[in-house]
Design a protein around this motif. Sequence first.
Motif, PDB file in Angstrom:
ATOM      1  N   SER A 145       0.831  -1.200   0.000  1.00  0.00           N
ATOM      2  CA  SER A 145       0.000   0.000   0.000  1.00  0.00           C
ATOM      3  C   SER A 145       0.865   1.249   0.000  1.00  0.00           C
ATOM      4  O   SER A 145       1.890   1.306   0.679  1.00  0.00           O
ATOM      5  N   ALA A 146       0.424   2.258  -0.737  1.00  0.00           N
ATOM      6  CA  ALA A 146       1.111   3.553  -0.778  1.00  0.00           C
ATOM      7  C   ALA A 146       0.580   4.405   0.370  1.00  0.00           C
ATOM      8  O   ALA A 146      -0.260   5.280   0.190  1.00  0.00           O
ATOM      9  N   VAL A 169      -2.272   0.538  -4.382  1.00  0.00           N
ATOM     10  CA  VAL A 169      -2.139  -0.774  -3.740  1.00  0.00           C
ATOM     11  C   VAL A 169      -1.837  -1.765  -4.859  1.00  0.00           C
ATOM     12  O   VAL A 169      -2.481  -1.734  -5.907  1.00  0.00           O
ATOM     13  N   CYS A 170      -0.847  -2.645  -4.651  1.00  0.00           N
ATOM     14  CA  CYS A 170      -0.566  -3.649  -5.681  1.00  0.00           C
ATOM     15  C   CYS A 170      -0.092  -4.950  -5.042  1.00  0.00           C
ATOM     16  O   CYS A 170       0.391  -4.970  -3.913  1.00  0.00           O
ATOM     17  N   PRO A 178      -7.736  -1.805  -4.872  1.00  0.00           N
ATOM     18  CA  PRO A 178      -8.860  -1.038  -5.411  1.00  0.00           C
ATOM     19  C   PRO A 178      -9.204  -1.463  -6.837  1.00  0.00           C
ATOM     20  O   PRO A 178      -8.332  -1.936  -7.581  1.00  0.00           O
ATOM     21  N   LEU A 179     -10.446  -1.302  -7.201  1.00  0.00           N
ATOM     22  CA  LEU A 179     -10.931  -1.691  -8.528  1.00  0.00           C
ATOM     23  C   LEU A 179     -10.095  -1.008  -9.617  1.00  0.00           C
ATOM     24  O   LEU A 179      -9.921   0.202  -9.598  1.00  0.00           O
ATOM     25  N   ARG A 180      -9.568  -1.787 -10.527  1.00  0.00           N
ATOM     26  CA  ARG A 180      -8.666  -1.261 -11.569  1.00  0.00           C
ATOM     27  C   ARG A 180      -9.407  -0.526 -12.683  1.00  0.00           C
ATOM     28  O   ARG A 180      -8.856   0.382 -13.288  1.00  0.00           O
ATOM     29  N   THR A 181     -10.626  -0.950 -12.991  1.00  0.00           N
ATOM     30  CA  THR A 181     -11.426  -0.281 -14.020  1.00  0.00           C
ATOM     31  C   THR A 181     -12.853  -0.130 -13.512  1.00  0.00           C
ATOM     32  O   THR A 181     -13.319  -0.943 -12.714  1.00  0.00           O
TER      33      THR A 181
END
Length: 179
Positions: free
Chosen positions: A18-19, A39-40, A132-135
Amino acid sequence: MSAFPDVGFTSMTMRLRSATAISSSPFTYDQQVYQHQGVCWEAEVTLPPLKRGEAKEVEAFFAALRGQGGTFTMGNPLHDTNATGTITSGTRNSTTVTATVGGAEVGDYFETNGVLYIITAIDESTIDIMPPLRTAISSAATMDFTLPKGSWRLASNEIEWNINQASLYGFTFACVEAI
């Protein structure tokens, strides 16, 4: 984009990065938290010892990626459920989506539009997810709980493997979500 070779994993470490930044006052120690949207997924994977015939396929797979240039699909091989679900709406970068789910539980992984997510909370017609939702989703999107996968790239431009006296090959690599 190609699928990771089906050779199994000896071990896998997965994490969500998380950033988030935090600063503390040097006088009062009060803290201020900055929650950014980034977040990745990240992972380190160790493959089982492979004989030459199996190792050739893995060597060629890594060589074809050309370091961080190529992407591949991969998931956690232990996250496989019979749950079903559909996301009916959600905005880009949202961690709460409107969905209908059957048999899903907090902690279940699913794939939607080629992205790997984990359920962090379920409340009637909404679920909380990470990352989080990417699209944005404006029409029904299927939630695939059957061995869900995400898109990955190597964390480094270098890949290495070892070979021992028993002619067994060993591979360990790090990868990050391809966003």
